[in-house]
Scaffold this motif. Structure first.
Motif, PDB file in Angstrom:
ATOM      1  N   GLY A   1     -20.070 -32.166  15.657  1.00  0.00           N
ATOM      2  CA  GLY A   1     -20.615 -32.838  16.833  1.00  0.00           C
ATOM      3  C   GLY A   1     -19.910 -32.486  18.129  1.00  0.00           C
ATOM      4  N   ASP A   2     -18.866 -31.684  18.064  1.00  0.00           N
ATOM      5  CA  ASP A   2     -18.084 -31.319  19.242  1.00  0.00           C
ATOM      6  C   ASP A   2     -18.619 -30.031  19.841  1.00  0.00           C
ATOM      7  OD1 ASP A   2     -16.175 -30.768  21.156  1.00  0.00           O
ATOM      8  OD2 ASP A   2     -14.484 -30.762  19.763  1.00  0.00           O
ATOM      9  N   GLU A   3     -19.023 -30.107  21.086  1.00  0.00           N
ATOM     10  CA  GLU A   3     -19.555 -28.925  21.765  1.00  0.00           C
ATOM     11  C   GLU A   3     -18.510 -27.803  21.836  1.00  0.00           C
ATOM     12  OE1 GLU A   3     -22.537 -28.687  23.993  1.00  0.00           O
ATOM     13  OE2 GLU A   3     -23.398 -30.471  23.074  1.00  0.00           O
ATOM     14  N   LYS A   4     -17.241 -28.184  21.826  1.00  0.00           N
ATOM     15  CA  LYS A   4     -16.156 -27.199  21.910  1.00  0.00           C
ATOM     16  C   LYS A   4     -15.525 -27.003  20.541  1.00  0.00           C
ATOM     17  CE  LYS A   4     -15.131 -28.964  26.480  1.00  0.00           C
ATOM     18  NZ  LYS A   4     -14.184 -29.732  27.259  1.00  0.00           N
ATOM     19  N   GLN A   5     -16.360 -27.108  19.507  1.00  0.00           N
ATOM     20  CA  GLN A   5     -15.819 -27.013  18.143  1.00  0.00           C
ATOM     21  C   GLN A   5     -14.963 -25.776  17.980  1.00  0.00           C
ATOM     22  OE1 GLN A   5     -19.268 -27.005  15.683  1.00  0.00           O
ATOM     23  NE2 GLN A   5     -19.346 -24.815  15.537  1.00  0.00           N
ATOM     24  N   ARG A   6     -13.939 -25.939  17.185  1.00  0.00           N
ATOM     25  CA  ARG A   6     -13.012 -24.846  16.970  1.00  0.00           C
ATOM     26  C   ARG A   6     -13.254 -24.272  15.583  1.00  0.00           C
ATOM     27  NH1 ARG A   6      -7.303 -26.803  18.511  1.00  0.00           N
ATOM     28  NH2 ARG A   6      -6.920 -24.599  18.234  1.00  0.00           N
ATOM     29  N   THR A   7     -13.777 -23.071  15.547  1.00  0.00           N
ATOM     30  CA  THR A   7     -14.065 -22.402  14.288  1.00  0.00           C
ATOM     31  C   THR A   7     -12.816 -22.288  13.435  1.00  0.00           C
ATOM     32  OG1 THR A   7     -15.840 -21.178  15.365  1.00  0.00           O
ATOM     33  CG2 THR A   7     -15.038 -20.295  13.286  1.00  0.00           C
ATOM     34  N   SER A   8     -11.674 -22.107  14.076  1.00  0.00           N
ATOM     35  CA  SER A   8     -10.435 -21.978  13.310  1.00  0.00           C
ATOM     36  C   SER A   8     -10.136 -23.257  12.523  1.00  0.00           C
ATOM     37  CB  SER A   8      -9.263 -21.619  14.225  1.00  0.00           C
ATOM     38  OG  SER A   8      -9.031 -22.647  15.165  1.00  0.00           O
TER      39      SER A   8
ATOM     40  N   VAL B   1     -12.383 -25.338  11.297  1.00  0.00           N
ATOM     41  CA  VAL B   1     -13.327 -25.368  10.176  1.00  0.00           C
ATOM     42  C   VAL B   1     -12.876 -24.372   9.107  1.00  0.00           C
ATOM     43  CG1 VAL B   1     -15.717 -24.989   9.464  1.00  0.00           C
ATOM     44  CG2 VAL B   1     -15.233 -26.120  11.646  1.00  0.00           C
ATOM     45  N   ARG B   2     -12.462 -23.207   9.528  1.00  0.00           N
ATOM     46  CA  ARG B   2     -11.968 -22.205   8.571  1.00  0.00           C
ATOM     47  C   ARG B   2     -10.744 -22.719   7.820  1.00  0.00           C
ATOM     48  NH1 ARG B   2     -13.176 -17.408  12.283  1.00  0.00           N
ATOM     49  NH2 ARG B   2     -15.138 -16.692  11.392  1.00  0.00           N
ATOM     50  N   GLN B   3      -9.851 -23.398   8.530  1.00  0.00           N
ATOM     51  CA  GLN B   3      -8.654 -23.944   7.899  1.00  0.00           C
ATOM     52  C   GLN B   3      -9.047 -24.966   6.822  1.00  0.00           C
ATOM     53  OE1 GLN B   3      -5.907 -25.799  10.606  1.00  0.00           O
ATOM     54  NE2 GLN B   3      -4.495 -26.349   8.997  1.00  0.00           N
ATOM     55  N   LEU B   4      -9.988 -25.838   7.117  1.00  0.00           N
ATOM     56  CA  LEU B   4     -10.458 -26.805   6.130  1.00  0.00           C
ATOM     57  C   LEU B   4     -11.088 -26.102   4.931  1.00  0.00           C
ATOM     58  CD1 LEU B   4     -12.020 -29.622   8.346  1.00  0.00           C
ATOM     59  CD2 LEU B   4     -10.125 -29.870   6.737  1.00  0.00           C
ATOM     60  N   ALA B   5     -11.890 -25.067   5.203  1.00  0.00           N
ATOM     61  CA  ALA B   5     -12.532 -24.320   4.114  1.00  0.00           C
ATOM     62  C   ALA B   5     -11.493 -23.609   3.258  1.00  0.00           C
ATOM     63  CB  ALA B   5     -13.530 -23.316   4.683  1.00  0.00           C
ATOM     64  N   ARG B   6     -10.500 -23.018   3.880  1.00  0.00           N
ATOM     65  CA  ARG B   6      -9.448 -22.326   3.115  1.00  0.00           C
ATOM     66  C   ARG B   6      -8.644 -23.308   2.271  1.00  0.00           C
ATOM     67  NH1 ARG B   6      -8.468 -18.614   8.144  1.00  0.00           N
ATOM     68  NH2 ARG B   6      -9.763 -16.844   7.554  1.00  0.00           N
ATOM     69  N   HIS B   7      -8.403 -24.482   2.803  1.00  0.00           N
ATOM     70  CA  HIS B   7      -7.702 -25.517   2.039  1.00  0.00           C
ATOM     71  C   HIS B   7      -8.535 -25.910   0.813  1.00  0.00           C
ATOM     72  CE1 HIS B   7      -5.217 -28.990   1.181  1.00  0.00           C
ATOM     73  NE2 HIS B   7      -6.310 -29.717   1.128  1.00  0.00           N
ATOM     74  N   ARG B   8      -9.835 -26.067   0.996  1.00  0.00           N
ATOM     75  CA  ARG B   8     -10.728 -26.421  -0.107  1.00  0.00           C
ATOM     76  C   ARG B   8     -10.729 -25.307  -1.151  1.00  0.00           C
ATOM     77  NH1 ARG B   8     -11.639 -29.263  -3.172  1.00  0.00           N
ATOM     78  NH2 ARG B   8     -10.732 -30.648  -1.683  1.00  0.00           N
ATOM     79  N   ILE B   9     -10.757 -24.040  -0.715  1.00  0.00           N
ATOM     80  CA  ILE B   9     -10.732 -22.893  -1.633  1.00  0.00           C
ATOM     81  C   ILE B   9      -9.429 -22.901  -2.440  1.00  0.00           C
ATOM     82  CG2 ILE B   9     -10.575 -20.364  -1.757  1.00  0.00           C
ATOM     83  CD1 ILE B   9     -12.544 -20.355   0.689  1.00  0.00           C
ATOM     84  N   ALA B  10      -8.310 -23.182  -1.794  1.00  0.00           N
ATOM     85  CA  ALA B  10      -7.020 -23.237  -2.497  1.00  0.00           C
ATOM     86  C   ALA B  10      -7.039 -24.334  -3.557  1.00  0.00           C
ATOM     87  CB  ALA B  10      -5.879 -23.456  -1.503  1.00  0.00           C
ATOM     88  N   GLU B  11      -7.631 -25.474  -3.230  1.00  0.00           N
ATOM     89  CA  GLU B  11      -7.748 -26.565  -4.202  1.00  0.00           C
ATOM     90  C   GLU B  11      -8.629 -26.160  -5.381  1.00  0.00           C
ATOM     91  OE1 GLU B  11      -6.540 -29.851  -4.652  1.00  0.00           O
ATOM     92  OE2 GLU B  11      -5.037 -28.947  -3.345  1.00  0.00           O
ATOM     93  N   ILE B  12      -9.711 -25.479  -5.103  1.00  0.00           N
ATOM     94  CA  ILE B  12     -10.603 -25.011  -6.172  1.00  0.00           C
ATOM     95  C   ILE B  12      -9.869 -24.029  -7.069  1.00  0.00           C
ATOM     96  CG2 ILE B  12     -12.673 -23.611  -6.640  1.00  0.00           C
ATOM     97  CD1 ILE B  12     -13.881 -24.925  -4.065  1.00  0.00           C
TER      98      ILE B  12
ATOM     99  N   ARG C   1     -15.218 -36.273   7.326  1.00  0.00           N
ATOM    100  CA  ARG C   1     -15.114 -36.936   8.637  1.00  0.00           C
ATOM    101  C   ARG C   1     -14.679 -35.921   9.696  1.00  0.00           C
ATOM    102  NH1 ARG C   1     -14.891 -42.088   8.823  1.00  0.00           N
ATOM    103  NH2 ARG C   1     -13.855 -42.316   6.803  1.00  0.00           N
ATOM    104  N   ARG C   2     -13.693 -35.098   9.332  1.00  0.00           N
ATOM    105  CA  ARG C   2     -13.199 -34.060  10.266  1.00  0.00           C
ATOM    106  C   ARG C   2     -14.292 -33.026  10.543  1.00  0.00           C
ATOM    107  NH1 ARG C   2     -10.850 -32.527  14.491  1.00  0.00           N
ATOM    108  NH2 ARG C   2      -9.670 -30.600  14.391  1.00  0.00           N
ATOM    109  N   LEU C   3     -14.970 -32.566   9.497  1.00  0.00           N
ATOM    110  CA  LEU C   3     -16.057 -31.598   9.678  1.00  0.00           C
ATOM    111  C   LEU C   3     -17.153 -32.164  10.573  1.00  0.00           C
ATOM    112  CD1 LEU C   3     -16.431 -30.152   6.072  1.00  0.00           C
ATOM    113  CD2 LEU C   3     -15.704 -28.889   8.109  1.00  0.00           C
ATOM    114  N   LEU C   4     -17.486 -33.423  10.352  1.00  0.00           N
ATOM    115  CA  LEU C   4     -18.528 -34.066  11.144  1.00  0.00           C
ATOM    116  C   LEU C   4     -18.119 -34.160  12.608  1.00  0.00           C
ATOM    117  CD1 LEU C   4     -21.324 -35.262  10.763  1.00  0.00           C
ATOM    118  CD2 LEU C   4     -20.261 -37.468  10.292  1.00  0.00           C
ATOM    119  N   SER C   5     -16.846 -34.441  12.851  1.00  0.00           N
ATOM    120  CA  SER C   5     -16.385 -34.508  14.240  1.00  0.00           C
ATOM    121  C   SER C   5     -16.414 -33.120  14.879  1.00  0.00           C
ATOM    122  CB  SER C   5     -14.991 -35.120  14.337  1.00  0.00           C
ATOM    123  OG  SER C   5     -14.003 -34.230  13.880  1.00  0.00           O
ATOM    124  N   LEU C   6     -16.080 -32.100  14.096  1.00  0.00           N
ATOM    125  CA  LEU C   6     -16.134 -30.738  14.635  1.00  0.00           C
ATOM    126  C   LEU C   6     -17.577 -30.297  14.861  1.00  0.00           C
ATOM    127  CD1 LEU C   6     -13.370 -29.100  12.436  1.00  0.00           C
ATOM    128  CD2 LEU C   6     -13.269 -29.481  14.910  1.00  0.00           C
TER     129      LEU C   6
END
Length: 132
Positions: free
Chosen positions: A70-77, A79-90, A63-68
């Motif tokens: 669709g956001d013209e001012k998406q913040r790459t940071s 998205v990176r934070q979500l990806a890093r969290h997923r990597i830590a879980e893996i 849901r958060r990724l989808l909102s980012l």
């Protein structure tokens, strides 16, 4: 397009598509007869959802990724934070699986006594002490 066509084009089963609609991740238009009417944009979102879930993201993370996305001012940071969290879980899951593998490997290597009818693996799973 109907749900069958959206399913074929997105690669998701209709049941999953209905679930994504139920949790508010996709919102197709409704035809006059009440049937779902999917547009190209909906199929694009469904593919995005499929890929995100295949990478292990939770529904809330998707849901958060989808909102980012669709956001013209998406913040790459973000998205990176979500990806890093997923990597830590893996990484955590990999460590847990390796520990389980070691424990099961040790059990599988235990020698059975020729006169003992008991199985040390089953005894350990049952919580009984396995003699060293």
């Amino acid at each position: 397009m109907n749900i069958g066509e959206a399913s074929r084009r997105s690669g998701l089963p209709p049941k999953t598509i209905r679930y994504y609609e139920e949790v508010g991740l996709v919102q197709p238009q409704r035809a006059r007869n009440g049937y779902r009417d999917y547009a190209e944009r909906d199929v694009h979102v469904l593919r995005f959802l499929q890929r995100s879930r295949s990478l292990g993201f939770s529904i809330d993370e998707v849901r958060r990724l989808l909102s980012l996305y669709g956001d013209e001012k998406q913040r790459t940071s973000d998205v990176r934070q979500l990806a890093r969290h997923r990597i830590a879980e893996i990484d955590r899951k990999i460590e847990e699986l390796m520990s389980l593998r070691r424990a099961l490997g040790e059990l599988a290597e235990l020698r059975e006594s020729a006169s003992a009818p008991d199985c040390p693996i089953l005894d350990e799973i049952a919580g009984e002490r396995v003699p060293a």
